[in-house]
Design an enzyme around this catalytic site. Structure first.
Site, PDB file in Angstrom:
ATOM      1  N   LYS A 174       5.803  34.611  -1.827  1.00  0.00           N
ATOM      2  CA  LYS A 174       6.071  35.901  -1.180  1.00  0.00           C
ATOM      3  C   LYS A 174       7.027  35.697  -0.008  1.00  0.00           C
ATOM      4  O   LYS A 174       6.709  34.981   0.942  1.00  0.00           O
ATOM      5  CB  LYS A 174       4.774  36.515  -0.645  1.00  0.00           C
ATOM      6  CG  LYS A 174       4.974  37.940  -0.146  1.00  0.00           C
ATOM      7  CD  LYS A 174       3.831  38.433   0.717  1.00  0.00           C
ATOM      8  CE  LYS A 174       3.881  37.903   2.103  1.00  0.00           C
ATOM      9  NZ  LYS A 174       5.047  38.328   2.897  1.00  0.00           N
ATOM     10  N   GLU A 247       3.895  25.310   8.628  1.00  0.00           N
ATOM     11  CA  GLU A 247       5.098  24.998   9.420  1.00  0.00           C
ATOM     12  C   GLU A 247       5.298  26.172  10.361  1.00  0.00           C
ATOM     13  O   GLU A 247       5.651  27.267   9.921  1.00  0.00           O
ATOM     14  CB  GLU A 247       6.318  24.823   8.508  1.00  0.00           C
ATOM     15  CG  GLU A 247       6.266  23.600   7.615  1.00  0.00           C
ATOM     16  CD  GLU A 247       6.423  22.283   8.366  1.00  0.00           C
ATOM     17  OE1 GLU A 247       6.572  22.283   9.606  1.00  0.00           O
ATOM     18  OE2 GLU A 247       6.388  21.240   7.699  1.00  0.00           O
ATOM     19  N   CYS A 281      13.378  27.496  13.674  1.00  0.00           N
ATOM     20  CA  CYS A 281      12.153  26.970  14.286  1.00  0.00           C
ATOM     21  C   CYS A 281      12.481  25.801  15.201  1.00  0.00           C
ATOM     22  O   CYS A 281      11.873  25.636  16.248  1.00  0.00           O
ATOM     23  CB  CYS A 281      11.156  26.569  13.215  1.00  0.00           C
ATOM     24  SG  CYS A 281      11.818  25.445  11.987  1.00  0.00           S
ATOM     25  N   GLU A 378       8.486  30.782  22.835  1.00  0.00           N
ATOM     26  CA  GLU A 378       9.532  30.643  21.817  1.00  0.00           C
ATOM     27  C   GLU A 378      10.341  31.932  21.754  1.00  0.00           C
ATOM     28  O   GLU A 378       9.824  32.979  21.370  1.00  0.00           O
ATOM     29  CB  GLU A 378       8.911  30.370  20.448  1.00  0.00           C
ATOM     30  CG  GLU A 378       9.963  30.215  19.372  1.00  0.00           C
ATOM     31  CD  GLU A 378       9.404  30.073  17.967  1.00  0.00           C
ATOM     32  OE1 GLU A 378       8.413  30.738  17.630  1.00  0.00           O
ATOM     33  OE2 GLU A 378      10.000  29.294  17.196  1.00  0.00           O
TER      34      GLU A 378
HETATM   35  P1  NAD Z   1       5.505  35.706  10.727  1.00  0.00           P
HETATM   36  O1  NAD Z   1       4.364  34.795  11.010  1.00  0.00           O
HETATM   37  O2  NAD Z   1       5.522  37.038  11.340  1.00  0.00           O
HETATM   38  O3  NAD Z   1       5.620  35.970   9.147  1.00  0.00           O
HETATM   39  C1  NAD Z   1       5.765  34.908   8.246  1.00  0.00           C
HETATM   40  C2  NAD Z   1       5.254  35.343   6.881  1.00  0.00           C
HETATM   41  O4  NAD Z   1       3.848  35.538   6.934  1.00  0.00           O
HETATM   42  C3  NAD Z   1       5.841  36.651   6.375  1.00  0.00           C
HETATM   43  O5  NAD Z   1       6.111  36.497   4.997  1.00  0.00           O
HETATM   44  C4  NAD Z   1       4.718  37.641   6.608  1.00  0.00           C
HETATM   45  O6  NAD Z   1       4.765  38.731   5.723  1.00  0.00           O
HETATM   46  C5  NAD Z   1       3.498  36.783   6.343  1.00  0.00           C
HETATM   47  N1  NAD Z   1       2.246  37.211   6.981  1.00  0.00           N
HETATM   48  C6  NAD Z   1       2.064  38.065   8.016  1.00  0.00           C
HETATM   49  N2  NAD Z   1       0.744  38.137   8.329  1.00  0.00           N
HETATM   50  C7  NAD Z   1       0.087  37.301   7.482  1.00  0.00           C
HETATM   51  C8  NAD Z   1      -1.281  36.902   7.337  1.00  0.00           C
HETATM   52  N3  NAD Z   1      -2.240  37.383   8.128  1.00  0.00           N
HETATM   53  N4  NAD Z   1      -1.571  35.999   6.379  1.00  0.00           N
HETATM   54  C9  NAD Z   1      -0.613  35.482   5.591  1.00  0.00           C
HETATM   55  N5  NAD Z   1       0.699  35.809   5.687  1.00  0.00           N
HETATM   56  C10 NAD Z   1       1.041  36.708   6.624  1.00  0.00           C
HETATM   57  O7  NAD Z   1       6.806  34.853  11.074  1.00  0.00           O
HETATM   58  P2  NAD Z   1       8.332  35.348  11.049  1.00  0.00           P
HETATM   59  O8  NAD Z   1       8.543  36.234  12.221  1.00  0.00           O
HETATM   60  O9  NAD Z   1       8.683  35.812   9.681  1.00  0.00           O
HETATM   61  O10 NAD Z   1       9.117  33.968  11.276  1.00  0.00           O
HETATM   62  C11 NAD Z   1       9.463  33.480  12.527  1.00  0.00           C
HETATM   63  C12 NAD Z   1       8.525  32.352  12.927  1.00  0.00           C
HETATM   64  O11 NAD Z   1       8.512  31.351  11.926  1.00  0.00           O
HETATM   65  C13 NAD Z   1       8.965  31.653  14.198  1.00  0.00           C
HETATM   66  O12 NAD Z   1       7.835  31.423  15.019  1.00  0.00           O
HETATM   67  C14 NAD Z   1       9.515  30.339  13.707  1.00  0.00           C
HETATM   68  O13 NAD Z   1       9.476  29.301  14.643  1.00  0.00           O
HETATM   69  C15 NAD Z   1       8.647  30.070  12.529  1.00  0.00           C
HETATM   70  N6  NAD Z   1       9.303  29.139  11.615  1.00  0.00           N
HETATM   71  C16 NAD Z   1       8.806  27.867  11.473  1.00  0.00           C
HETATM   72  C17 NAD Z   1       9.455  26.950  10.664  1.00  0.00           C
HETATM   73  C18 NAD Z   1       8.955  25.528  10.496  1.00  0.00           C
HETATM   74  O14 NAD Z   1       9.345  24.889   9.531  1.00  0.00           O
HETATM   75  N7  NAD Z   1       8.149  25.010  11.405  1.00  0.00           N
HETATM   76  C19 NAD Z   1      10.597  27.340   9.983  1.00  0.00           C
HETATM   77  C20 NAD Z   1      11.078  28.630  10.153  1.00  0.00           C
HETATM   78  C21 NAD Z   1      10.419  29.527  10.959  1.00  0.00           C
END
Ligand code: NAD
Length: 478
Positions: A174, A247, A281, A378
């Site tokens: 997803k 991650e 990230c 962040e």
């Molecule tokens: P987010 O946590 O808002 O959403 C990520 C995903 O999780 C989306 O697909 C969302 O629909 C889904 N989601 C939302 N609530 C959920 C739940 N309760 N259970 C399961 N899935 C759920 O993150 P974002 O805003 O899309 O991404 C930005 C963040 O991602 C930043 O904090 C960034 O640092 C992090 N990130 C980490 C890495 C890494 O490899 N460490 C890489 C890229 C981004």
């Protein structure tokens, strides 16, 4: 471009190798205009049983033949390359990044597939003699629920797809509701290559992600996203002890020592923070610069920030696109406002561009200290605070004084000196005189502390989609 008689831009769910019609849709916004781009199909959560059922059924056959899987992965890589032009355009339209950056992202997807197709996952023979044998096998887990964020929808999905499928698992994937289209298109491309049910791609607004994690079928959740959501995923997965890779966020420090030639590194440091509009990230999110070079560095970074071409990703020469979505633009704006109110000096940028879309000027912040939100939190946007330090050990202490521990970098005219300091940093990776250099298919990537659990990439990422099984027996008769 046509796939199985349909166009790639039909944006259908892929379930059991076919389009899966939905009665509902949700809006996808073009971040470069702030206007509706198109609508995407929203899976009715009650249909998760059907989707996971398809993946579970496909697992029985897919897990059997390693050579067959390797071949399919190679063909999947070729199919992505063949569809690259379409995928690149879709990715830029929904994510905002310049077309040449989307091209790199799509190319990295096929690169990861080829890397994992070629990687061996041998059984480990511990003993095989006249007394008997002992072997360790790395067996696939079953169905994986994979959830991706909006900053690198395709790359981060592929960090999951390639090793999970190679190891013999099947998947329900997803994307983020902000960037569903390129991933749906990827599902369309790959359904012609992979057996039905091996890779199912669904989309829909939250709480679909939470409902995936709570579903009884997946044996593993592989999640990339924010720390706040990652904690919820961990709690939900605990119910039936699903395996987890998380991650999560980062607040990567770059420590710039007194013996550095600022003229030589400013450009590289700038892009380590601002690439992908800072939405990485492992972007540099706070700089600790020795007081003897601090002012020169601030000036150099500000000059670059003011010269960068920020534009719609489809415009030739655009170096940075918009922030991806309105809530993220609001968050970045509020962090900059907070710093301003706390007495920081905004040396470049400082606010939104006066045009439609979610554009924010590349921003350099001086006279700011730990304890201010832009340093402690962040930002995930085109803003960089530059903090001065006097004492090296103090800089290391401040760099480590964070709930995050993703990656870090140390910059010095003496790489050995920098490497010694790097050893003190509490992060999953440390780069010397560069940032994020360790993000390669063959190197382990994973965060410490609140930046995650588990490892992606390399043989470690592949093993993360397996469980060990020990087989022992009497002496083999050949
Ligand atoms: P987010 O946590 O808002 O959403 C990520 C995903 O999780 C989306 O697909 C969302 O629909 C889904 N989601 C939302 N609530 C959920 C739940 N309760 N259970 C399961 N899935 C759920 O993150 P974002 O805003 O899309 O991404 C930005 C963040 O991602 C930043 O904090 C960034 O640092 C992090 N990130 C980490 C890495 C890494 O490899 N460490 C890489 C890229 C981004």
């Amino acid at each position: 471009m046509k796939y199985s008689g349909r166009t790639i831009a039909d944006f259908a769910l892929t379930v059991d190798g076919r389009d899966h019609p939905t009665s509902r849709t949700f809006d996808v916004i073009n971040p470069a205009t702030g206007q509706l781009l198109t609508t995407a199909p929203a899976l009715d959560p009650s249909e998760l049983d059907v989707v996971f059922g398809a993946a579970q059924q496909a697992f029985e056959q897919w897990k059997q033949d390693d050579a067959y899987r390797r071949q399919r992965l190679l063909e999947a890589a070729d199919a992505i390359d063949a569809a690259a032009e379409d995928l690149v355009g879709i990715l830029t339209a929904e994510q905002g990044k310049p077309l040449d950056k989307s091209q790199i992202e799509i190319s990295s997807a096929s690169m990861y597939l080829r890397y994992y197709a070629d990687l061996d996952l041998p059984r480990e023979v511990i003993k095989d003699d006249h007394e008997g044998y002992e072997e360790i096998l790395h067996r696939p887990l079953g169905v994986v629920a994979a959830i991706a964020p909006w900053n690198f929808p395709i790359t981060l999905a592929m960090w999951k797809i390639a090793p999970a499928l190679r190891a013999g698992n099947t998947m329900v994937l997803k994307p983020s509701p902000y960037t569903p289209l390129s991933t749906l298109a990827l599902g369309s491309v790959l359904r012609d290559i992979l057996p039905p049910g091996v890779l199912n791609v669904i989309s829909g607004p939250d709480p679909l992600g939470a409902q995936m994690v709570g579903h009884p079928v997946p044996r593993k959740v592989s999640f990339t996203g924010s720390t706040a959501t990652g904690k919820k995923v961990a709690a939900a997965a605990a119910d039936d002890l699903k395996r987890l890779t998380l991650e999560l966020g980062g607040n990567d420090p770059a420590i710039v020592l007194d013996d550095i030639d600022i003229g030589k590194v400013a450009e590289q440091l700038f892009w380590s923070a601002f690439e992908n509009t800072g939405q990485i990230c492992l972007a540099v999110k706070r700089v600790y610069a020795h007081e003897s070079v601090h002012a020169e560095l601030v000036d150099a970074l500000a000059e670059i920030a003011q010269s960068v071409k920020v534009d719609d990703g489809t415009v030739a020469g655009a170096q940075l696109g918009p922030i991806n979505n309105a809530p993220q633009l609001d968050r970045v704006t509020s962090l900059v406002e907070d710093a301003r109110q706390r007495g920081a000096r905004i040396v470049a940028g400082g606010g939104s561009l006066d045009r439609p879309g979610y554009f924010f000027a590349p921003t350099i912040i001086d006279r700011v200290e730990d304890g201010v939100r832009i340093v402690d939190e962040e930002q995930f946007g085109p803003v960089l605070p530059v903090v001065a330090f006097r004492d090296e050990l103090d800089a290391v202490r401040r760099a480590n004084d964070s709930t995050y521990g993703l990656t870090a970098s140390v910059w010095s005219g003496d790489p050995n000196r920098a490497a010694r300091i790097g050893l003190e940093l509490d992060t999953g990776q440390v780069s010397i005189n560069s940032h994020g250099r360790g993000v390669r298919p063959h190197l382990p990537f994973g965060g410490r502390k609140w930046s995650g659990i588990g490892t992606e990439n390399g043989i470690w990422g592949l093993r993360g989609f397996t469980e060990m099984q020990v087989i022992t027996g009497p002496r083999r008769v050949s």
